[in-house]
Design an enzyme around this catalytic site. Structure first.
Site, mmCIF file in Angstrom:
data_model
loop_
_atom_site.group_PDB
_atom_site.id
_atom_site.type_symbol
_atom_site.label_atom_id
_atom_site.label_comp_id
_atom_site.label_asym_id
_atom_site.label_seq_id
_atom_site.Cartn_x
_atom_site.Cartn_y
_atom_site.Cartn_z
ATOM 1 N N HIS A 232 0.836 -1.211 0.000
ATOM 2 C CA HIS A 232 0.000 0.000 0.000
ATOM 3 C C HIS A 232 0.873 1.264 0.000
ATOM 4 C CE1 HIS A 232 -3.745 2.235 1.153
ATOM 5 N NE2 HIS A 232 -2.868 3.060 1.706
ATOM 6 N N GLU A 233 1.801 1.304 0.932
ATOM 7 C CA GLU A 233 2.668 2.492 1.022
ATOM 8 C C GLU A 233 3.566 2.607 -0.211
ATOM 9 O OE1 GLU A 233 1.891 4.663 3.161
ATOM 10 O OE2 GLU A 233 0.612 3.350 4.379
ATOM 11 N N HIS B 7 1.630 4.532 -2.717
ATOM 12 C CA HIS B 7 1.735 5.978 -2.472
ATOM 13 C C HIS B 7 3.101 6.479 -2.954
ATOM 14 C CE1 HIS B 7 -1.910 6.904 -0.280
ATOM 15 N NE2 HIS B 7 -1.680 6.052 0.709
ATOM 16 N N GLU C 221 -4.780 7.956 -2.820
ATOM 17 C CA GLU C 221 -5.240 6.690 -2.259
ATOM 18 C C GLU C 221 -5.472 5.661 -3.369
ATOM 19 O OE1 GLU C 221 -5.083 6.416 0.913
ATOM 20 O OE2 GLU C 221 -6.167 4.554 1.373
#
Lengths: 553, 553
Positions: free
Chosen positions: A315-316, A319, A345
């Protein structure tokens, strides 16, 4: 061997330290480029047809520099700061001072004048967008008095502390006065910032440019209609069919060091560039840092939850990919910033869910898991792993612990409530009751206490009203953008199986990352990227297809 | 789970992240205290007899906040920054922008006016000193035009890069034009900053307030007379008597992880407070960071050099102790800053050499070494360890590799040359020849090339003329302050043997650290701390006593 005296930094630049450093020309280069820039700007005044715009860019770039330092201080506070109260206080004070400087520059008359003068200059489309973004920000920042900003900062601080105690004791009555204040203050601010807009639309705009409550209600109707029944059907089953009579291969304990090594390897494989960023551990995972060439992401690992650490890291990394992919041509300019919080997001969720929780990824990941935990995954197939990663938890009470099926309803619930609050159709006192009835309606859940209910999220305590919907916008965009990528990249599924992520990353670079903030709205952005506006139907179809298969619905 | 958008930092403070952070009230506290401060100041205007001074303090405190962030960025650059060129360039640019902001604030009209107004207010002595320090800095900063500062910054950058190449190729001719420019530019600046002073005295003042070349020459005469003959006598011996016929117990390889753990334990034992600072590894050890409550020190460890890592760590812990001990009552005020670069170095050297290389410390250290490296030090006595740590290396060509006996002469040599250069009694072209003949005279060393000679140090390339003497001032102060501590703390030697460092640290807190910059000159400071002005004789006696015993001279 040296004491690095900050008083001498400006004058002497502590070059003695650089002498033995690995990066000897760091500041030197920066300094040179700054002066070069100034000279270029000076020349531009006579040689260039857009002197005001060029001067504006130079000012904006300085603000961006200061923000990058603020980003560093924020990262450091959460990752590196010594534990003493003194360190924490000093950092808070220093960051507030720096924020004041940034605000001062961002609202300076000079910027206002340059915006006005540049309005008549002929600019290329991307530069036009850049100027527009700058104007929007300036208009917003200058619309509000310093006195009101001060009241908001004060309430943010007090509200947060009140919320911490209220959640601890489970007393909504202790928190509701703060929320009442926030509603009033947000209305006051929105009326100044965008008097022509509905109050909630003005609030939304801080996080999702050009979004409206009307458009949100359309989107929510589609999601509610498609997801609420799905949740009911899934809840009626015991679990994914493939796991029937078996234990989840992801259950049990996994060495934390090995988890971290695996997650790092996966992050690097999908594109996290270690020369342009750092990966550290923090209590709460986040991505921040100083800009596209210095992205700081953090993760955490728990012995008994390999899934959280791994998906959190992916997820990070999503980003981070967005940040690292920002336009270098427009470095330091607003147009190179991420389009919105929702768009940001979407990039984390695209990698985490559309790629990382997808079926093809399991083939790649299984290989990595077998290498990292020898013997542990010998009997596991990609199908089993896929089922293991995609279990829908029952009794989904807490948003941050929910999964992709129930998460959208958590977010819709909150957004509907804050919309109605700002528009005045409900009151702060109505909130707990409405919260609980919506939880029953959307998620078939009985909320036992306000602690587990309306008090669970921090956002409202600090005045972040209008933030929640970016979570669902992110989910929808992630799905839609990934579908577009699948249509345009031949053999994408096969590439993912093989652990080849470069084609997807490169496609995202061109289509999402480098576009930055050039579009006015997320619909406009989606038309450019996918050929049509934001479309919640694609998301609903994706969820229904995926879980119908997984759960044999 | 979050993207930390720096654009939202000012407005929303990203409280969502704080919610799960270990330091939930960090920014909140900072913010509150800032507003409290403002209110206090607002009240002060009517309630307090020193409104201008109070307002001045508030402005100075903001500058200190920004410097603390600059200190963080500097530390991060050397310890944490990703390796890519982009990260390095971006950081350089951002730091230059921040330095510009700081410079702007430090030279603002407002500060000038508050200095003027506060001149007639009745202040306590420490506040008087604080105002004086602020005035000195302001006068200096505003005496010079931005254009000249720009030329210095440009030359600093170009000079450093030129020096790197010149040292690599060993060509003094490639470097000397830069030095010629620096001499001219330094003269130009000094004439503006302190026209009433000799040019070298004005240059010195940036690093060692109130020091003069006259005073330096007095000090040097004493050191030369006492140290040069000592070096000759030591060089005539094979080594310390205790090591005759034995190998040095510190020779050989030591596990780097264990070295780091040992050094950290020792640093903590002598007073490094891990709640007020961090200890990391960097290519070149230094101490910096954000202020007394957030000190960042770095060290490095080499497998085949246990002494460097250990003494380096104690050295930096000494710098850190000084920083951590700064007055909290005057936090953010110039008077709480270290007295000078020389005074700072005195605190690192006091711990490294007077304590860490002293005989009593060996009893404590031997215990630690035995615990960390079981079996390895069984046959070693404190006497042997003492001898092992205090070997004077022969053929001392390179300053940074020299020891406490030869180091002073390296520093005197450089200082004499830069003094003569600035005063115009020698030219840049004379330098290599003079360097080599002084090396022969002071250290009985034949310099084989300019690379090993006049080109070895980075300082001049970036215009740090007047910096070198702070190294020798630091050595002398360290000795003198430690002697005073020994006179005043009963049983200090015994305490050190037992590893009890709190009494010494506490004495230094009161006598050195909390005094900060309250004195005008180092002589004044030494009178307060030790009862008499700086005295090079104590240093000469210390060296002669110590090495006469060690080497049986």
């Amino acid at each position: 061997m040296t004491w690095m005296d900050p008083r001498l930094l400006f004058t002497y630049d502590v070059t003695f330290m650089l002498a033995s450093s690995t990066r000897p020309t760091a500041r030197a280069l920066g300094r040179t480029s700054r002066f070069t820039r100034r000279r270029a700007h000076a020349r531009g005044v006579t040689m260039n047809a857009t002197p005001a715009y060029d001067a504006l860019k130079s000012k904006l770039s300085e603000i961006s520099d200061l923000r990058s330092i603020s980003g560093l201080a924020g990262w450091d506070e959460l990752v590196m700061l010594p534990s003493g109260e003194g360190a924490s206080k000093a950092r808070g004070r220093a960051m507030a001072t720096l924020a004041g400087v940034i605000h001062e520059r961002a609202t300076s008359k000079e910027i206002g004048e340059l915006l006005e003068k540049s309005a008549t200059e002929t600019l290329q489309p991307k530069d036009r967008a850049n100027r527009k973004r700058a104007e929007e920000e300036y208009t917003k920042a200058t619309a509000v008095s310093a006195e009101l900003e001060k009241r908001r900062a004060e309430l943010g601080s007090r509200g947060y502390q009140t919320w911490v105690k209220a959640r601890e004791s489970g007393s909504y009555a202790a928190f509701s006065p703060v929320l009442t204040e926030w509603v009033a203050l947000t209305r006051e601010r929105c009326a100044l910032v965008a008097p022509e807009k509905k109050v909630y639309d003005a609030a939304l705009d801080d996080y999702e440019r050009g979004m409206s409550s009307e458009r949100l209600r359309e989107i929510f109707a589609v999601v509610r209609a498609g997801v609420v029944p799905l949740i009911q059907k899934v809840y009626a089953k015991d679990g994914p069919t493939a796991l029937a009579g078996r234990s989840n291969p992801l259950h049990g304990e996994f060495d934390v060091e090995k988890q971290a090594a695996l997650a790092k390897a996966v992050a690097v494989k999908i594109g996290f560039d270690l020369t342009k960023g750092r990966l550290d551990v923090s209590v709460h995972p986040f991505t921040g840092g100083c800009g596209p060439d210095d992205v700081r992401m953090t993760t955490r690992y728990k012995k008994d939850d390999i899934m959280e650490g791994l998906t959190g890291c992916i997820h990070e990394a999503g980003h981070s990919a967005y940040e690292m992919g920002r336009s270098r041509e427009y470095a330091g300019q607003p147009v190179s910033d991420a389009h919105s919080m929702g768009a940001h997001e979407s990039q984390s969720l695209l990698w985490e869910r559309m790629v990382g929780l997808g079926e093809p990824f399991m083939t790649f990941l299984l290989g990595e898991l077998r290498e990292t935990f020898p013997g542990r995954f010998d009997d596991v197939t990609p199908e089993l792993l896929y089922a293991g990663f995609n279990v829908v938890k029952k009794n989904s009470v807490i948003r941050v612990e929910s999964d992709e099926v129930t998460y959208p309803m958590h977010v819709i619930l909150r957004t509907e409530l804050e919309m109605d609050l700002l528009e005045g159709t409900i009151t702060v006192d109505d909130l707990p009751k409405l919260w609980n009835s919506k939880m029953k309606e959307y998620l078939n859940v009985d909320v036992e206490s306000d602690k587990q209910g309306v008090l669970q999220d921090v956002h409202w305590s600090s005045g972040a009203i209008g933030y929640f919907p970016t979570y669902i916008i992110g989910q929808i965009l992630a799905c839609q953008v990934f579908n577009a990528a699948k249509r345009q990249i031949e053999g994408l599924d096969e590439q993912i199986k093989q652990g080849e992520f470069a084609p997807l990353l490169s496609w995202l670079r061109t289509n999402m990352h480098e576009r930055g903030s050039e579009c006015d709205t997320v619909d406009e952005l989606m038309i450019k990227v996918t050929g049509k506006p934001l479309d919640a139907n694609e998301f609903v179809e994706y969820l229904n297809d995926k879980y119908t298969k997984l759960y044999d619905l």
